[in-house]
Design an enzyme around this catalytic site. Sequence first.
Site, mmCIF file in Angstrom:
data_model
loop_
_atom_site.group_PDB
_atom_site.id
_atom_site.type_symbol
_atom_site.label_atom_id
_atom_site.label_comp_id
_atom_site.label_asym_id
_atom_site.label_seq_id
_atom_site.Cartn_x
_atom_site.Cartn_y
_atom_site.Cartn_z
ATOM 1 N N LYS A 183 1.029 7.613 -23.768
ATOM 2 C CA LYS A 183 1.482 7.729 -25.175
ATOM 3 C C LYS A 183 3.009 7.356 -24.972
ATOM 4 O O LYS A 183 3.150 6.068 -25.291
ATOM 5 C CB LYS A 183 1.259 9.230 -25.475
ATOM 6 C CG LYS A 183 0.070 9.670 -25.611
ATOM 7 C CD LYS A 183 -0.830 9.921 -24.633
ATOM 8 C CE LYS A 183 -2.093 10.703 -24.820
ATOM 9 N NZ LYS A 183 -3.111 10.712 -23.879
ATOM 10 N N HIS A 225 -17.804 15.916 -27.203
ATOM 11 C CA HIS A 225 -17.645 15.051 -28.154
ATOM 12 C C HIS A 225 -17.589 13.530 -27.854
ATOM 13 O O HIS A 225 -17.738 12.823 -28.734
ATOM 14 C CB HIS A 225 -16.394 15.377 -28.923
ATOM 15 C CG HIS A 225 -15.161 15.718 -27.935
ATOM 16 N ND1 HIS A 225 -15.188 16.373 -26.917
ATOM 17 C CD2 HIS A 225 -13.853 14.632 -28.017
ATOM 18 C CE1 HIS A 225 -13.758 16.223 -26.354
ATOM 19 N NE2 HIS A 225 -13.493 15.369 -26.857
ATOM 20 N N PHE A 263 -5.016 20.471 -25.073
ATOM 21 C CA PHE A 263 -5.813 19.335 -25.536
ATOM 22 C C PHE A 263 -7.046 19.151 -24.847
ATOM 23 O O PHE A 263 -7.383 19.952 -23.921
ATOM 24 C CB PHE A 263 -4.947 17.876 -25.417
ATOM 25 C CG PHE A 263 -5.601 16.870 -26.290
ATOM 26 C CD1 PHE A 263 -5.770 17.078 -27.620
ATOM 27 C CD2 PHE A 263 -6.343 15.601 -25.720
ATOM 28 C CE1 PHE A 263 -6.439 16.166 -28.647
ATOM 29 C CE2 PHE A 263 -7.028 14.753 -26.618
ATOM 30 C CZ PHE A 263 -6.936 15.000 -27.939
ATOM 31 N N ASP A 264 -8.001 18.406 -25.265
ATOM 32 C CA ASP A 264 -9.358 18.568 -24.933
ATOM 33 C C ASP A 264 -9.580 18.413 -23.406
ATOM 34 O O ASP A 264 -10.230 19.304 -22.757
ATOM 35 C CB ASP A 264 -10.579 17.720 -25.499
ATOM 36 C CG ASP A 264 -10.109 16.047 -25.526
ATOM 37 O OD1 ASP A 264 -9.114 15.825 -24.752
ATOM 38 O OD2 ASP A 264 -10.768 15.410 -26.236
ATOM 39 N N ASP A 296 3.057 20.048 -20.625
ATOM 40 C CA ASP A 296 2.243 18.687 -21.079
ATOM 41 C C ASP A 296 3.080 17.755 -21.988
ATOM 42 O O ASP A 296 3.227 18.183 -22.936
ATOM 43 C CB ASP A 296 1.095 19.244 -21.707
ATOM 44 C CG ASP A 296 -0.012 18.097 -21.947
ATOM 45 O OD1 ASP A 296 0.218 16.902 -21.830
ATOM 46 O OD2 ASP A 296 -1.142 18.450 -22.308
ATOM 47 N N TYR A 324 0.800 -1.259 0.027
ATOM 48 C CA TYR A 324 0.073 0.008 -0.034
ATOM 49 C C TYR A 324 0.886 1.229 0.163
ATOM 50 O O TYR A 324 0.787 2.233 -0.504
ATOM 51 C CB TYR A 324 -1.203 0.117 1.322
ATOM 52 C CG TYR A 324 -2.018 1.192 1.150
ATOM 53 C CD1 TYR A 324 -3.253 1.075 0.327
ATOM 54 C CD2 TYR A 324 -1.783 2.494 1.537
ATOM 55 C CE1 TYR A 324 -4.085 1.877 0.302
ATOM 56 C CE2 TYR A 324 -2.450 3.367 1.386
ATOM 57 C CZ TYR A 324 -3.688 3.294 0.907
ATOM 58 O OH TYR A 324 -4.633 4.344 0.700
ATOM 59 N N ALA A 344 2.933 14.728 -22.541
ATOM 60 C CA ALA A 344 2.561 13.265 -23.228
ATOM 61 C C ALA A 344 3.448 12.483 -24.391
ATOM 62 O O ALA A 344 3.711 11.325 -24.224
ATOM 63 C CB ALA A 344 0.886 13.318 -23.793
HETATM 64 N N1 F0G Z 1 -2.485 16.153 -22.672
HETATM 65 C C1 F0G Z 1 -2.332 15.639 -24.008
HETATM 66 C C2 F0G Z 1 -1.304 16.781 -25.080
HETATM 67 C C3 F0G Z 1 -3.069 14.587 -24.490
HETATM 68 O O1 F0G Z 1 -2.914 14.480 -25.777
HETATM 69 C C4 F0G Z 1 -4.000 14.005 -23.578
HETATM 70 C C5 F0G Z 1 -4.558 12.784 -24.007
HETATM 71 C C6 F0G Z 1 -3.679 14.319 -22.292
HETATM 72 C C7 F0G Z 1 -3.289 15.300 -21.960
HETATM 73 C C8 F0G Z 1 -4.454 13.591 -21.477
HETATM 74 O O2 F0G Z 1 -4.076 12.309 -20.957
HETATM 75 O O3 F0G Z 1 -5.648 10.784 -21.649
HETATM 76 O O4 F0G Z 1 -4.096 10.019 -20.258
HETATM 77 O O5 F0G Z 1 -5.816 11.536 -19.591
HETATM 78 N N2 F0G Z 1 -4.900 12.459 -25.216
HETATM 79 C C9 F0G Z 1 -5.275 11.223 -25.705
HETATM 80 C C10 F0G Z 1 -5.590 11.675 -27.318
HETATM 81 C C11 F0G Z 1 -6.496 10.792 -25.045
HETATM 82 O O6 F0G Z 1 -6.368 10.710 -27.789
HETATM 83 O O7 F0G Z 1 -4.905 12.363 -27.884
HETATM 84 P P1 F0G Z 1 -5.219 11.098 -20.574
#
Ligand code: F0G
Length: 461
Positions: A258, A452, A124-125, A215, A72, A217
């Site tokens: 990613k 979306h 990103f979204d 960010d 844990y 990823a």
């Molecule tokens: N930042 C970026 C640039 C991303 O592309 C994503 C996710 C996130 C943050 C959020 O990360 O999904 O692990 O919570 N992008 C995916 C995509 C979902 O399809 O581009 P997450």
Amino acid sequence: MATFVPEPYRIKMVEPIRMTTRGEREAAIAQADYNMFRLRSDDVFIDTLSDSGTGAMSQRQWSALLLGDEAYAGSRSYYHLLDTARDIFNYDYIQPVHQGRAAEKVLFPTFLSKGSFAISNLFFDTTRAHVELAGARCLEACNPEASDSSLRAPFKGNMDIERMEKLIDEHGADNIGMVVMTITNNSAGGQPVSLQNMREVHAICKKYDILLNIDAARFAENAMFVKMREPSCKDMSIKEITRAFFDCADTFTMSAKKDAIVNMGGIIGVKDGDAPFILKIKANCICFEGFYTYGGLNGRDLECLAVGLEEGMDEDWLRSRIGVMNYIGDRLDEYGIPYQSPAGGHGIFLDAKKFYPHIPYYEFPGQTLAIELYKECGLRACDIGSYMMGNDPDTGEQLHSINEFTRLAIPRRVYTQSHYDMVIEAINTTWQQREQVKHGYRITWEPPILRHFQASLAPVK
Ligand code: F0G
């Protein structure tokens, strides 16, 4: 002629996929109310909906799974991840979380609140959503080159420095809670950010005393582009380039799904181990994610993540990865098909505005093209355009995206050249038949945020 860079691995385990008939696909997408996220994956032949969490783990990662320590608190796997991430990024504090948006949820409210703003080279979204959920508003300053898909520039993902400073002036430096540098710039088409641009953004953040968050990823793909395209970095290793980027920032949020090639995982990093807000991160993490030495992950996930971080930075791997996008891009060039060029790091972003110039942004050209491609060959792609952007949080009005892309996000270590060839032929058929598509889609139902993912659509008659 397009050439393919061979992958530096071979296949040891396979997962069957099933081709459907056009009739089956037309029924399936109608049943899903024309929302790609509501399709069953069994009805998809080639799935490029996302490159997130969809990669194939290596034999080393599968072996690491068995070494996971499920304690844990204070598990061995946590320390393994800590050592690996500290070595790569040179940050004192490393916080595992279950994915990228969890990192945003834990970190952002520490710096953002009602009346404040975050500036990015593009959000990103979910990142946009977490800025807004914290009560703040998003401001964007993307390199204007990104809005011209035919312009082949090396760093279309860069921050527009002039606009960034203008935004700081307009809104007041005290009201800018953070700057978010997205590497690579997903919404701009997986386009890279140069080290020079990162350093310029760093200098401005220092000047105005604003926190700079990466960010992260797709940090490794970004580093590979920098090595290939920024002359002063050509002799640096991926790790050296990565260090140089992270040296510029104060914190990072990372979806490890990613470039770290795991199916689930994320990280928050803080450069200064004495930063007082680490206490807040730990508290938020304990409330939302779990104790701070596991952050919503299994011990075995932490092990796989530690291995994936290293594998994701391997230069041969990154060369073949970027090679896939270049191969697809070169073949699209042969057919004269428009996409965000040069090809990005994690996918191909077809320029749906040029497929369907007669379809207005509020009928979602990117979504329309995604639906056509699904019907044509069972490919699942998604809209990165006005459909994804959604509505203005204050006025409720449909936002107008600078680009209308249909994104094919390529999963890591999953598909082969013949899969890509099939997809390219289907894209070409859809391109040839573009004039037969007269109208786009309208939304018949939508939830208030991140619409979306769930909305229902219907063809415009
Ligand atoms: N930042 C970026 C640039 C991303 O592309 C994503 C996710 C996130 C943050 C959020 O990360 O999904 O692990 O919570 N992008 C995916 C995509 C979902 O399809 O581009 P997450």
